[in-house]
Design a protein around this motif. Structure first.
Motif, PDB file in Angstrom:
ATOM      1  N   UNK A 156      60.871  63.385  67.410  1.00 21.83           N
ATOM      2  CA  UNK A 156      59.287  63.737  66.761  1.00 21.83           C
ATOM      3  C   UNK A 156      59.555  64.858  65.594  1.00 21.83           C
ATOM      4  N   UNK A 157      59.944  65.911  66.666  1.00 19.81           N
ATOM      5  CA  UNK A 157      60.195  67.121  65.176  1.00 19.81           C
ATOM      6  C   UNK A 157      61.597  66.956  64.294  1.00 19.81           C
ATOM      7  N   UNK A 158      62.334  66.518  65.046  1.00 21.82           N
ATOM      8  CA  UNK A 158      63.124  66.079  63.844  1.00 21.82           C
ATOM      9  C   UNK A 158      63.457  64.947  62.906  1.00 21.82           C
ATOM     10  N   UNK A 159      62.572  64.447  63.386  1.00 25.54           N
ATOM     11  CA  UNK A 159      61.967  62.707  61.927  1.00 25.54           C
ATOM     12  C   UNK A 159      61.171  63.644  61.660  1.00 25.54           C
ATOM     13  N   UNK A 160      59.925  64.335  61.731  1.00 23.42           N
ATOM     14  CA  UNK A 160      59.201  64.986  61.287  1.00 23.42           C
ATOM     15  C   UNK A 160      59.921  65.737  59.844  1.00 23.42           C
ATOM     16  N   UNK A 161      61.151  66.886  60.402  1.00 20.78           N
ATOM     17  CA  UNK A 161      61.191  67.236  59.173  1.00 20.78           C
ATOM     18  C   UNK A 161      62.437  66.606  58.716  1.00 20.78           C
ATOM     19  N   UNK A 162      63.519  66.325  59.494  1.00 21.58           N
ATOM     20  CA  UNK A 162      64.001  65.562  58.163  1.00 21.58           C
ATOM     21  C   UNK A 162      63.099  64.807  57.214  1.00 21.58           C
ATOM     22  N   UNK A 163      62.103  63.877  57.162  1.00 19.76           N
ATOM     23  CA  UNK A 163      61.362  63.189  56.468  1.00 19.76           C
ATOM     24  C   UNK A 163      60.402  64.159  54.954  1.00 19.76           C
ATOM     25  N   UNK A 164      60.186  65.262  55.888  1.00 23.06           N
ATOM     26  CA  UNK A 164      59.712  66.309  55.018  1.00 23.06           C
ATOM     27  C   UNK A 164      60.394  66.958  53.968  1.00 23.06           C
ATOM     28  N   UNK A 165      61.566  66.839  54.142  1.00 20.81           N
ATOM     29  CA  UNK A 165      62.522  67.217  53.347  1.00 20.81           C
ATOM     30  C   UNK A 165      63.138  65.969  52.629  1.00 20.81           C
ATOM     31  N   UNK A 166      63.029  65.175  52.654  1.00 20.51           N
ATOM     32  CA  UNK A 166      63.684  64.444  52.355  1.00 20.51           C
ATOM     33  C   UNK A 166      62.978  63.914  50.434  1.00 20.51           C
ATOM     34  N   UNK A 167      61.318  64.026  51.428  1.00 18.88           N
ATOM     35  CA  UNK A 167      60.621  63.529  50.588  1.00 18.88           C
ATOM     36  C   UNK A 167      60.272  65.250  49.829  1.00 18.88           C
TER      37      UNK A 167
END
Length: 333
Positions: free
Chosen positions: A299-310
């Motif tokens: 959850x931590x990783x995908x949340x950070x990835x989503x934030x960075x990509x958007x």
């Protein structure tokens, strides 16, 4: 049982260690040696790998008589190299030395031609004596048939000691597979972050890192020893945060990383839930611990990835919201 308390010393050490590793990587240089016939699609594959034109496509036969280098953003060098018996003795020795020093050797084979000819095998046998970091790039699979047997043929000829990646540089098929094979070799040399940061396609690399971190966290969570997982989990999750920030070129200060770490551990997705599950689910302690530690990291990783990509500015509240959303999706899937 008491709730988990955020340990600032563990965090500071993990953050400083990870930043040191990343900064050391970014000062290094990566050298790729590419060998193969002019019709094997080396340039087009290189451009697919990076995501932009690095090398001109359509080199003329006989053009490459010595090592021809394509520097990319100063730190990465791709070099088109000739066959060792195609050049004079002096240049042949220089080329062999270059092969020895290369970080990764991409050995191109044409799936639509004669795969692994006697000449190619001879070059391979000479190169493997000085460097075993070789990946076979079986290109043009879109113009060939029975790809599994072609792959097996090369594996049989090389004793299954080297990765064979069937790709199409024309369509982009399996280029992610080749990219991952390269990252696996570079990780052993502590150069994978440097390469990943420079290429256009970042999503698949981020996924690879997130899944690996979640797997490591799950392994830690599966060992129900009091306090044993606190430091390893901190290191795993802080390491993931730093790597993702570097990959997407998003500055991550120590204060912001600390805020995100506290939100992960001390929030309702944090340590107390982990301990309660391990203690109170009959017969499922290790599985529960592994599942929650892994899901928390995922959850931590995908949340950070989503934030960075958007282009979302990360803070604790946004991280908790996104993390819970990704964890919920995982549980329901």
């Amino acid at each position: 049982m008491t709730d988990f308390k955020f340990n600032e010393n563990d965090f500071n050490k993990a953050y400083d260690d990870e930043m040191k590793k990343v900064n050391e990587q970014l000062e290094k240089e990566i050298v790729f040696a590419m060998i193969g016939d002019v019709n094997a699609g080396k340039s087009s594959t290189l451009n697919r790998l990076i995501g932009e034109e690095v090398a001109s496509v359509g080199a003329e036969p006989g053009e490459t008589v010595i090592v021809k280098k394509y520097p990319y953003k100063d730190k990465i060098i791709f070099a088109d190299t000739p066959g060792l018996d195609d050049i004079n003795h002096k240049n042949s020795e220089e080329t062999l030395k270059f092969y020895k020093e290369a970080d990764v050797i991409l050995f191109f084979l044409n799936a639509a031609g004669t795969v692994f000819s006697e000449g190619e095998k001879k070059h391979f046998d000479n190169i493997r004596k000085v460097n075993k970091n070789i990946i076979f790039v079986l290109n043009k699979i879109d113009a060939a048939e029975d790809i599994p047997n072609l792959v097996k043929y090369v594996q049989d000829k090389t004793n299954y000691d080297f990765k064979v990646t069937p790709i199409s540089s024309r369509t982009g098929q399996n280029v992610d597979m080749l990219r991952n094979a390269i990252l696996d070799i570079l990780k052993e040399k502590n150069k994978d972050i440097l390469f990943a940061r420079q290429i256009k396609e970042k999503s698949s690399t981020a996924n690879k890192w997130i899944l690996a971190a979640a797997s490591s966290a799950a392994a830690v969570g599966a060992v129900p020893l009091p306090g044993s997982d606190i430091i390893p989990l901190t290191s795993i999750q802080v390491g993931l945060m730093v790597k993702l920030a570097t990959l997407y070129e998003k500055p991550l200060s120590k204060d912001r990383a600390k805020e995100l770490a506290i939100a992960t551990f001390a929030g309702n997705i944090g340590k107390s839930l982990f301990r309660q599950a391990v203690k109170f689910i009959p017969g499922a302690g290790s599985a529960a611990g592994a599942g929650i530690a892994g899901s928390m990291t995922l959850g931590l990783g995908y949340a950070i990835k989503y934030a960075y990509e958007n282009d979302i500015e990360l803070n604790a509240e946004i991280l908790k919201t996104l993390s819970k959303s990704f964890m919920k999706d995982k549980v329901e899937s």
